[in-house]
Design a protein around this motif. Structure first.
Motif, PDB file in Angstrom:
ATOM      1  N   TYR A 230       0.861  -1.185   0.000  1.00  0.00           N
ATOM      2  CA  TYR A 230       0.000   0.000   0.000  1.00  0.00           C
ATOM      3  C   TYR A 230       0.891   1.226   0.000  1.00  0.00           C
ATOM      4  O   TYR A 230       2.057   1.171   0.421  1.00  0.00           O
ATOM      5  CB  TYR A 230      -0.957   0.002   1.196  1.00  0.00           C
ATOM      6  CG  TYR A 230      -0.283  -0.048   2.558  1.00  0.00           C
ATOM      7  CD1 TYR A 230       0.010   1.113   3.265  1.00  0.00           C
ATOM      8  CD2 TYR A 230       0.044  -1.274   3.141  1.00  0.00           C
ATOM      9  CE1 TYR A 230       0.607   1.066   4.509  1.00  0.00           C
ATOM     10  CE2 TYR A 230       0.652  -1.326   4.391  1.00  0.00           C
ATOM     11  CZ  TYR A 230       0.927  -0.156   5.070  1.00  0.00           C
ATOM     12  OH  TYR A 230       1.530  -0.198   6.313  1.00  0.00           O
ATOM     13  N   GLY A 231       0.367   2.333  -0.505  1.00  0.00           N
ATOM     14  CA  GLY A 231       1.162   3.552  -0.583  1.00  0.00           C
ATOM     15  C   GLY A 231       0.529   4.554  -1.525  1.00  0.00           C
ATOM     16  O   GLY A 231      -0.647   4.443  -1.881  1.00  0.00           O
ATOM     17  N   THR A 232       1.317   5.522  -1.956  1.00  0.00           N
ATOM     18  CA  THR A 232       0.786   6.626  -2.754  1.00  0.00           C
ATOM     19  C   THR A 232       1.097   6.503  -4.242  1.00  0.00           C
ATOM     20  O   THR A 232       0.665   7.344  -5.029  1.00  0.00           O
ATOM     21  CB  THR A 232       1.357   7.965  -2.241  1.00  0.00           C
ATOM     22  OG1 THR A 232       2.796   7.902  -2.272  1.00  0.00           O
ATOM     23  CG2 THR A 232       0.907   8.233  -0.809  1.00  0.00           C
ATOM     24  N   GLU A 233       1.842   5.462  -4.638  1.00  0.00           N
ATOM     25  CA  GLU A 233       2.248   5.328  -6.032  1.00  0.00           C
ATOM     26  C   GLU A 233       1.429   4.256  -6.755  1.00  0.00           C
ATOM     27  O   GLU A 233       0.785   3.403  -6.141  1.00  0.00           O
ATOM     28  CB  GLU A 233       3.741   4.968  -6.109  1.00  0.00           C
ATOM     29  CG  GLU A 233       4.668   5.959  -5.428  1.00  0.00           C
ATOM     30  CD  GLU A 233       4.657   7.322  -6.083  1.00  0.00           C
ATOM     31  OE1 GLU A 233       4.428   7.386  -7.311  1.00  0.00           O
ATOM     32  OE2 GLU A 233       4.858   8.320  -5.366  1.00  0.00           O
ATOM     33  N   ASN A 234       1.481   4.302  -8.089  1.00  0.00           N
ATOM     34  CA  ASN A 234       0.855   3.256  -8.891  1.00  0.00           C
ATOM     35  C   ASN A 234       1.584   1.929  -8.668  1.00  0.00           C
ATOM     36  O   ASN A 234       2.751   1.905  -8.292  1.00  0.00           O
ATOM     37  CB  ASN A 234       0.906   3.618 -10.379  1.00  0.00           C
ATOM     38  CG  ASN A 234       0.008   4.793 -10.708  1.00  0.00           C
ATOM     39  OD1 ASN A 234      -1.072   4.933 -10.137  1.00  0.00           O
ATOM     40  ND2 ASN A 234       0.439   5.640 -11.642  1.00  0.00           N
ATOM     41  N   GLY A 235       0.895   0.837  -8.907  1.00  0.00           N
ATOM     42  CA  GLY A 235       1.506  -0.473  -8.777  1.00  0.00           C
ATOM     43  C   GLY A 235       1.290  -1.125  -7.428  1.00  0.00           C
ATOM     44  O   GLY A 235       1.663  -2.278  -7.232  1.00  0.00           O
ATOM     45  N   ASN A 236       0.705  -0.401  -6.474  1.00  0.00           N
ATOM     46  CA  ASN A 236       0.411  -0.970  -5.163  1.00  0.00           C
ATOM     47  C   ASN A 236      -0.939  -1.690  -5.177  1.00  0.00           C
ATOM     48  O   ASN A 236      -1.812  -1.381  -5.999  1.00  0.00           O
ATOM     49  CB  ASN A 236       0.372   0.129  -4.098  1.00  0.00           C
ATOM     50  CG  ASN A 236       1.728   0.747  -3.861  1.00  0.00           C
ATOM     51  OD1 ASN A 236       2.731   0.038  -3.782  1.00  0.00           O
ATOM     52  ND2 ASN A 236       1.786   2.068  -3.751  1.00  0.00           N
ATOM     53  N   THR A 237      -1.103  -2.627  -4.274  1.00  0.00           N
ATOM     54  CA  THR A 237      -2.409  -3.255  -4.101  1.00  0.00           C
ATOM     55  C   THR A 237      -3.452  -2.203  -3.775  1.00  0.00           C
ATOM     56  O   THR A 237      -4.558  -2.216  -4.319  1.00  0.00           O
ATOM     57  CB  THR A 237      -2.356  -4.301  -2.962  1.00  0.00           C
ATOM     58  OG1 THR A 237      -1.297  -5.211  -3.216  1.00  0.00           O
ATOM     59  CG2 THR A 237      -3.674  -5.050  -2.855  1.00  0.00           C
ATOM     60  N   ILE A 238      -3.090  -1.300  -2.873  1.00  0.00           N
ATOM     61  CA  ILE A 238      -3.938  -0.155  -2.528  1.00  0.00           C
ATOM     62  C   ILE A 238      -3.139   1.123  -2.734  1.00  0.00           C
ATOM     63  O   ILE A 238      -2.047   1.283  -2.182  1.00  0.00           O
ATOM     64  CB  ILE A 238      -4.421  -0.230  -1.066  1.00  0.00           C
ATOM     65  CG1 ILE A 238      -5.313  -1.448  -0.848  1.00  0.00           C
ATOM     66  CG2 ILE A 238      -5.162   1.062  -0.679  1.00  0.00           C
ATOM     67  CD1 ILE A 238      -6.608  -1.446  -1.636  1.00  0.00           C
ATOM     68  N   LYS A 239      -3.673   2.006  -3.560  1.00  0.00           N
ATOM     69  CA  LYS A 239      -3.069   3.313  -3.770  1.00  0.00           C
ATOM     70  C   LYS A 239      -3.967   4.357  -3.123  1.00  0.00           C
ATOM     71  O   LYS A 239      -5.186   4.340  -3.307  1.00  0.00           O
ATOM     72  CB  LYS A 239      -2.928   3.617  -5.264  1.00  0.00           C
ATOM     73  CG  LYS A 239      -2.380   5.014  -5.553  1.00  0.00           C
ATOM     74  CD  LYS A 239      -2.411   5.331  -7.035  1.00  0.00           C
ATOM     75  CE  LYS A 239      -1.938   6.763  -7.290  1.00  0.00           C
ATOM     76  NZ  LYS A 239      -2.018   7.124  -8.735  1.00  0.00           N
ATOM     77  N   GLY A 240      -3.359   5.255  -2.338  1.00  0.00           N
ATOM     78  CA  GLY A 240      -4.152   6.258  -1.644  1.00  0.00           C
ATOM     79  C   GLY A 240      -3.569   7.649  -1.770  1.00  0.00           C
ATOM     80  O   GLY A 240      -2.392   7.830  -2.079  1.00  0.00           O
ATOM     81  N   ASN A 255      -8.332   0.313  -5.448  1.00  0.00           N
ATOM     82  CA  ASN A 255      -7.798  -1.052  -5.409  1.00  0.00           C
ATOM     83  C   ASN A 255      -7.699  -1.635  -6.816  1.00  0.00           C
ATOM     84  O   ASN A 255      -7.886  -2.836  -7.020  1.00  0.00           O
ATOM     85  CB  ASN A 255      -8.666  -1.952  -4.530  1.00  0.00           C
ATOM     86  CG  ASN A 255     -10.096  -2.074  -5.057  1.00  0.00           C
ATOM     87  OD1 ASN A 255     -10.463  -1.443  -6.047  1.00  0.00           O
ATOM     88  ND2 ASN A 255     -10.897  -2.891  -4.400  1.00  0.00           N
ATOM     89  N   HIS A 256      -7.412  -0.781  -7.791  1.00  0.00           N
ATOM     90  CA  HIS A 256      -7.267  -1.156  -9.206  1.00  0.00           C
ATOM     91  C   HIS A 256      -8.618  -1.301  -9.910  1.00  0.00           C
ATOM     92  O   HIS A 256      -8.682  -1.270 -11.131  1.00  0.00           O
ATOM     93  CB  HIS A 256      -6.473  -2.464  -9.390  1.00  0.00           C
ATOM     94  CG  HIS A 256      -5.074  -2.399  -8.865  1.00  0.00           C
ATOM     95  ND1 HIS A 256      -4.186  -1.408  -9.223  1.00  0.00           N
ATOM     96  CD2 HIS A 256      -4.409  -3.213  -8.009  1.00  0.00           C
ATOM     97  CE1 HIS A 256      -3.035  -1.602  -8.611  1.00  0.00           C
ATOM     98  NE2 HIS A 256      -3.138  -2.694  -7.856  1.00  0.00           N
ATOM     99  N   GLU A 257      -9.687  -1.485  -9.149  1.00  0.00           N
ATOM    100  CA  GLU A 257     -10.997  -1.674  -9.761  1.00  0.00           C
ATOM    101  C   GLU A 257     -11.906  -0.482  -9.512  1.00  0.00           C
ATOM    102  O   GLU A 257     -12.550   0.016 -10.430  1.00  0.00           O
ATOM    103  CB  GLU A 257     -11.652  -2.950  -9.206  1.00  0.00           C
ATOM    104  CG  GLU A 257     -10.897  -4.220  -9.558  1.00  0.00           C
ATOM    105  CD  GLU A 257     -11.540  -5.445  -8.936  1.00  0.00           C
ATOM    106  OE1 GLU A 257     -12.584  -5.302  -8.255  1.00  0.00           O
ATOM    107  OE2 GLU A 257     -11.004  -6.543  -9.131  1.00  0.00           O
ATOM    108  N   THR A 258     -11.966  -0.056  -8.273  1.00  0.00           N
ATOM    109  CA  THR A 258     -12.840   1.065  -7.922  1.00  0.00           C
ATOM    110  C   THR A 258     -12.067   2.102  -7.125  1.00  0.00           C
ATOM    111  O   THR A 258     -11.072   1.802  -6.478  1.00  0.00           O
ATOM    112  CB  THR A 258     -14.035   0.581  -7.081  1.00  0.00           C
ATOM    113  OG1 THR A 258     -13.540  -0.039  -5.883  1.00  0.00           O
ATOM    114  CG2 THR A 258     -14.881  -0.415  -7.859  1.00  0.00           C
ATOM    115  N   SER A 259     -12.564   3.325  -7.188  1.00  0.00           N
ATOM    116  CA  SER A 259     -11.975   4.424  -6.439  1.00  0.00           C
ATOM    117  C   SER A 259     -13.045   5.006  -5.527  1.00  0.00           C
ATOM    118  O   SER A 259     -14.210   5.106  -5.919  1.00  0.00           O
ATOM    119  CB  SER A 259     -11.444   5.498  -7.387  1.00  0.00           C
ATOM    120  OG  SER A 259     -10.831   6.550  -6.667  1.00  0.00           O
TER     121      SER A 259
END
Length: 432
Positions: A230-240, A255-259
């Motif tokens: 998880y983190g702030t960059e692309n490529g994470n399971t969770i981007k925030g 989570n790659h599917e919904t925001s």
């Protein structure tokens, strides 16, 4: 008495007591020893107060058939917890870190409990006694457990892992905490990484803040391969992304599917990463974004950790459960960024810093005096040593600070109240 035999008693009396002042009728009393006490002498009293059994390790105090004699009471408690853990076929999330452990544990629990029957460490029962007590409190109805693990020296997390046997794990961060016991910052990293080593050896899953270079280095050294980022960059399971933190945190995440966006009741931008961790764990356990957001939005901070409190005169950030240089820096950065006409910091000494204590207190004192706050009050002998070198109001004891605050009432301020637990700064809240 062997562990298996003791466990049969536990199954009939599945509640543990360790303090005769709070005996629960029908419980098993464990007569633990400490530096200044030997609870063996209270075994008979525990039984008189209603305990079903008393576990003792001194034959002289095994005065009835209700006294169960073992080689060592603490070892018996830990072994009993290990045995009980072995009967539980559930995910156990082991959670440790220098800062944010308890808040993260509570957030993860708030999220997961929206769908699952969860158990989470009560309060901060996170040491060599608290973890066994936590494990023994897990019933057959629990579907997921979150076990907080604290440490102030190396090999402690390793021990706690043998008891909790986590299937999943997270280190919130590593910082300048318990430097005395760990032997410096590198010792902190080594000690916390014991969780990673256990997860690697037992094929567990690990949740990692990809923005934290120390955690990334530690995970690489551990050779972990079941990773969720998880983190702030692309490529994470969770981007925030942190949308707002003045005063409460609002987070946008995907989570790659919904925001989606969630508004919380937490203050302090440093809690952003704790929120992302809870989101990542909830997502891993197949929770819907709506469930995750509901858990986060409904969580109310307590226990004087990043807790915003309105008094008759001020708004106080109650963050005086504990303190170390890392959390103190984060708290000062946070209040500096918040909007308020007048700002005051009341800072208490930080404990367990060993040889680095003077240097760390000087660094924090300088940061505070350079942070643009309207007033800074320093309390404790470590901060007091710099009274002639830095601007601010200095007191050696909380009692002296209390007298001052009664005579010099602070009004219409945003106040940060932070210090180590031993400073008991909660006693000053009534004067703010």
């Amino acid at each position: 008495m062997k562990t298996e035999e003791l466990y049969q008693h536990f199954l009939k009396s599945p509640v543990i007591s360790t303090d005769t002042r709070n005996i629960i009728p029908g419980s098993i009393f464990f007569a633990l020893k400490g530096e200044n006490f030997n609870a063996n002498v209270f075994a008979a009293q525990a039984i008189e107060k209603g305990a079903a059994y008393a576990v003792v390790d001194e034959a002289a105090h095994a005065t009835s058939e209700k006294c169960l004699l073992v080689d060592d009471v603490l070892s018996a408690l830990q072994n009993l917890a290990r045995h009980h853990r072995g009967q539980l076929n559930i995910p156990v999330i082991g959670l440790t870190g220098s800062n944010g452990k308890t808040t993260s544990k509570e957030l993860v629990n708030a999220v997961l409990s929206e769908r699952y029957q969860t158990f989470a460490t009560f309060g901060n029962l996170n040491n060599h006694i608290g973890v066994p007590l936590s494990i023994l409190a897990i019933t057959s109805q629990v579907e997921i457990a979150i076990i907080e693990m604290g440490a102030n020296h190396q090999k402690e997390i390793e021990l706690l892992c043998t008891i909790a046997q986590p299937t999943h794990g997270i280190i919130t961060n590593v910082g300048m905490a318990h430097l005395d016991g760990f032997g410096g910052f590198e010792g902190v990293k080594k000690g916390k990484a014991e969780l990673y080593a256990y997860l690697k050896a037992h094929h567990g899953y690990t949740f990692i803040n990809r923005d934290n270079a120390f955690l990334m280095e530690m995970s690489l050294n551990a050779g972990l391969n079941k990773l969720l980022y998880y983190g702030t960059e692309n490529g994470n399971t969770i981007k925030g992304a942190l949308k707002s933190s003045d005063p409460f945190i609002e987070v946008e995440w995907t989570n790659h599917e919904t925001s989606s966006v969630v508004k919380t009741n937490l203050t302090g931008s440093y809690n952003f990463e704790n929120i992302l961790a809870a989101i990542c764990i909830g997502d891993f356990f197949d929770m819907q974004p709506e469930e995750i957001n509901t858990g986060l939005a409904n969580y109310e901070p307590k226990n004087n950790r990043s807790q915003l409190t309105k008094t008759d005169h001020n708004t106080v950030i109650c963050d005086f459960y504990n303190a170390n240089p890392s959390s103190m820096t984060a708290a000062l950065n946070n209040i500096s960024a918040l909007s308020a006409d007048q700002k005051t910091a009341v800072l208490g000494d930080m404990f367990e810093l060993g040889p680095e204590s003077a240097a760390q207190h000087e660094l924090i004192a300088k940061q505070a005096t350079e942070s643009g706050l309207d007033q800074i009050i320093f309390i404790g002998k470590y901060f007091y040593a710099f009274k002639d070198q830095l601007n601010g109001i200095f007191f050696e004891t909380p009692a002296e600070a209390a007298n001052y605050l009664q005579q010099h009432l602070i009004k219409n301020n945003l106040v940060l109240l932070k210090g180590s637990r031993g400073m008991k700064l909660e006693n000053l809240l009534q004067y703010l």
